[in-house]
Motif scaffolding. Sequence first.
Motif, PDB file in Angstrom:
ATOM      1  N   ASN A 257       0.835  -1.203   0.000  1.00 11.23           N
ATOM      2  CA  ASN A 257       0.000   0.000   0.000  1.00 11.23           C
ATOM      3  C   ASN A 257       0.873   1.257   0.000  1.00 11.23           C
ATOM      4  OD1 ASN A 257       0.883  -0.423   2.618  1.00 11.23           O
ATOM      5  ND2 ASN A 257      -0.908   0.542   3.541  1.00 11.23           N
ATOM      6  N   LEU A 258       2.140   1.108   0.418  1.00 14.49           N
ATOM      7  CA  LEU A 258       3.083   2.232   0.333  1.00 14.49           C
ATOM      8  C   LEU A 258       3.966   2.122  -0.904  1.00 14.49           C
ATOM      9  CD1 LEU A 258       4.222   2.626   4.050  1.00 14.49           C
ATOM     10  CD2 LEU A 258       2.910   4.254   2.690  1.00 14.49           C
ATOM     11  N   SER A 259       4.533   0.926  -1.138  1.00 17.52           N
ATOM     12  CA  SER A 259       5.466   0.797  -2.268  1.00 17.52           C
ATOM     13  C   SER A 259       4.735   0.829  -3.602  1.00 17.52           C
ATOM     14  CB  SER A 259       6.280  -0.494  -2.152  1.00 17.52           C
ATOM     15  OG  SER A 259       5.434  -1.624  -2.119  1.00 17.52           O
ATOM     16  N   GLY A 260       3.444   0.523  -3.614  1.00 20.02           N
ATOM     17  CA  GLY A 260       2.693   0.499  -4.864  1.00 20.02           C
ATOM     18  C   GLY A 260       1.841   1.738  -5.070  1.00 20.02           C
TER      19      GLY A 260
ATOM     20  N   VAL B 292       8.587   1.560 -13.455  1.00 15.48           N
ATOM     21  CA  VAL B 292       9.534   2.009 -12.428  1.00 15.48           C
ATOM     22  C   VAL B 292       9.050   3.371 -11.940  1.00 15.48           C
ATOM     23  CG1 VAL B 292      11.182   3.233 -13.960  1.00 15.48           C
ATOM     24  CG2 VAL B 292      11.992   2.145 -11.876  1.00 15.48           C
ATOM     25  N   ARG B 293       9.214   3.631 -10.633  1.00 16.40           N
ATOM     26  CA  ARG B 293       8.606   4.843 -10.086  1.00 16.40           C
ATOM     27  C   ARG B 293       9.489   5.545  -9.054  1.00 16.40           C
ATOM     28  NH1 ARG B 293       4.772   3.763  -6.989  1.00 16.40           N
ATOM     29  NH2 ARG B 293       5.092   1.542  -6.985  1.00 16.40           N
ATOM     30  N   SER B 294       9.524   6.862  -9.208  1.00 27.43           N
ATOM     31  CA  SER B 294      10.157   7.675  -8.167  1.00 27.43           C
ATOM     32  C   SER B 294       9.094   8.329  -7.280  1.00 27.43           C
ATOM     33  CB  SER B 294      11.038   8.760  -8.792  1.00 27.43           C
ATOM     34  OG  SER B 294      10.277   9.544  -9.687  1.00 27.43           O
ATOM     35  N   TRP B 295       7.855   8.354  -7.736  1.00 26.48           N
ATOM     36  CA  TRP B 295       6.754   8.905  -6.939  1.00 26.48           C
ATOM     37  C   TRP B 295       6.262   7.846  -5.980  1.00 26.48           C
ATOM     38  CZ3 TRP B 295       3.883  11.141 -11.746  1.00 26.48           C
ATOM     39  CH2 TRP B 295       4.362  12.426 -12.020  1.00 26.48           C
ATOM     40  N   PHE B 296       6.874   7.803  -4.829  1.00 27.00           N
ATOM     41  CA  PHE B 296       6.358   6.953  -3.750  1.00 27.00           C
ATOM     42  C   PHE B 296       6.656   7.678  -2.453  1.00 27.00           C
ATOM     43  CE2 PHE B 296      10.438   5.233  -2.233  1.00 27.00           C
ATOM     44  CZ  PHE B 296      11.258   5.473  -3.325  1.00 27.00           C
ATOM     45  N   ASN B 297       5.940   7.299  -1.420  1.00 26.27           N
ATOM     46  CA  ASN B 297       6.115   7.983  -0.139  1.00 26.27           C
ATOM     47  C   ASN B 297       7.357   7.415   0.542  1.00 26.27           C
ATOM     48  OD1 ASN B 297       5.993   9.135   2.376  1.00 26.27           O
ATOM     49  ND2 ASN B 297       3.760   8.995   2.533  1.00 26.27           N
ATOM     50  N   LYS B 298       8.482   8.000   0.144  1.00 27.92           N
ATOM     51  CA  LYS B 298       9.776   7.460   0.552  1.00 27.92           C
ATOM     52  C   LYS B 298       9.950   7.413   2.078  1.00 27.92           C
ATOM     53  CE  LYS B 298      14.369   9.093  -0.355  1.00 27.92           C
ATOM     54  NZ  LYS B 298      15.112   7.919   0.034  1.00 27.92           N
ATOM     55  N   PRO B 299       9.705   8.516   2.797  1.00 24.25           N
ATOM     56  CA  PRO B 299       9.900   8.440   4.262  1.00 24.25           C
ATOM     57  C   PRO B 299       9.002   7.384   4.906  1.00 24.25           C
ATOM     58  CG  PRO B 299       9.572  10.719   3.544  1.00 24.25           C
ATOM     59  CD  PRO B 299       9.284   9.857   2.354  1.00 24.25           C
ATOM     60  N   ALA B 300       7.742   7.326   4.458  1.00 23.45           N
ATOM     61  CA  ALA B 300       6.811   6.368   5.087  1.00 23.45           C
ATOM     62  C   ALA B 300       7.222   4.931   4.760  1.00 23.45           C
ATOM     63  CB  ALA B 300       5.389   6.635   4.605  1.00 23.45           C
TER      64      ALA B 300
ATOM     65  N   LEU C 238      14.382   3.878  -5.992  1.00 20.33           N
ATOM     66  CA  LEU C 238      13.205   3.788  -6.858  1.00 20.33           C
ATOM     67  C   LEU C 238      12.429   2.532  -6.460  1.00 20.33           C
ATOM     68  CD1 LEU C 238      14.664   4.450 -10.461  1.00 20.33           C
ATOM     69  CD2 LEU C 238      13.223   6.016  -9.138  1.00 20.33           C
ATOM     70  N   VAL C 239      11.179   2.472  -6.865  1.00 18.52           N
ATOM     71  CA  VAL C 239      10.426   1.223  -6.734  1.00 18.52           C
ATOM     72  C   VAL C 239       9.929   0.826  -8.122  1.00 18.52           C
ATOM     73  CG1 VAL C 239       9.720   1.699  -4.359  1.00 18.52           C
ATOM     74  CG2 VAL C 239       8.209   2.323  -6.222  1.00 18.52           C
ATOM     75  N   GLN C 240       9.690  -0.458  -8.290  1.00 16.87           N
ATOM     76  CA  GLN C 240       9.238  -0.948  -9.598  1.00 16.87           C
ATOM     77  C   GLN C 240       8.167  -1.995  -9.376  1.00 16.87           C
ATOM     78  OE1 GLN C 240      12.463  -2.146 -12.181  1.00 16.87           O
ATOM     79  NE2 GLN C 240      11.113  -2.138 -13.979  1.00 16.87           N
ATOM     80  N   SER C 241       6.985  -1.713  -9.895  1.00 18.15           N
ATOM     81  CA  SER C 241       5.871  -2.654  -9.779  1.00 18.15           C
ATOM     82  C   SER C 241       5.964  -3.681 -10.904  1.00 18.15           C
ATOM     83  CB  SER C 241       4.540  -1.911  -9.873  1.00 18.15           C
ATOM     84  OG  SER C 241       4.474  -0.924  -8.867  1.00 18.15           O
TER      85      SER C 241
END
Length: 229
Positions: A130-133, A199-207, A222-225
């Motif tokens: 729910n955070l990484s995606g 691939v995404r840079s828009w994620f709630n990094k601190p959370a 980065l995160v990648q779904s």
Amino acid sequence: MSKEMNRREFMKASAATGAVLMTGGLSPTFAQELKPIQLLPPQLDGGRPLMQVLKDRRSTRAYSSKKIPLQILSNLLWAAFGINRPGTNLRTAPSGFFSNDIYVATAEGVFLYDARANLLNPVLVEDVRNLSGQQYPPPGVYGGYVGEAPVNLIYVWDRSKKRPHYSEELNMYHVFTNTGLISQNVYLYCASEGLVTVVRSWFNKPALEKKMKLQPEQYATLVQSVGYP
Ligand SMILES: Cc1cc2nc3c(=O)[nH]c(=O)nc-3n(C[C@H](O)[C@H](O)[C@H](O)COP(=O)(O)O)c2cc1C
């Protein structure tokens, strides 16, 4: 755990002894056991022709909830950043002096990819997708969530590893370049295998970093779904 024995060393030791890692902050309700997952050897004789794969490479932001079978996940992680020259431990993606750790977030929890052992080591018994995606801040153009992707790869830079005579900036360039190369390998494998990814840079990094209980020196790049259409 002492500073000297950091999370990664602890997990390596746990995997070596077959121990199950339980994270400190879990309530008993959530403290189900997660064991290390032995990945399968990658299937090296499959795949579509490279030029066809390049033609099909794209970002996709809608996913079904279909899970990724272990063999496909094993292939995916090997393609991403597995060891392709076992004598030297060199990888499928070029790496600078220091590179990313790959965390794998699934419905069952978060695992750390150990390329040498071809293993997924459990880190957290919690679904953090729910955070990484989640697109954060939610942009109008792409919607708030990246669907129900069964796997989110979370690329993490350990800033405690640095070349002392390199500036922080130069160390960062090396790591972010490595992130891009790994994520493109993932794109290509997905295009070959009929998986979809973004691939995404828009994620709630601190959370996300807090939820994953990362150390202060660990930085999610980065995160990648990844999943099925
Ligand atoms: C460094 C980087 C960060 C990105 N961040 C996001 C993101 O936060 N959310 C998203 O939906 N797509 C993100 N993308 C994907 C781009 O939007 C996508 O690659 C671009 O729109 C081109 O589309 P294509 O990949 O289908 O060619 C990112 C791509 C890169 C390289």
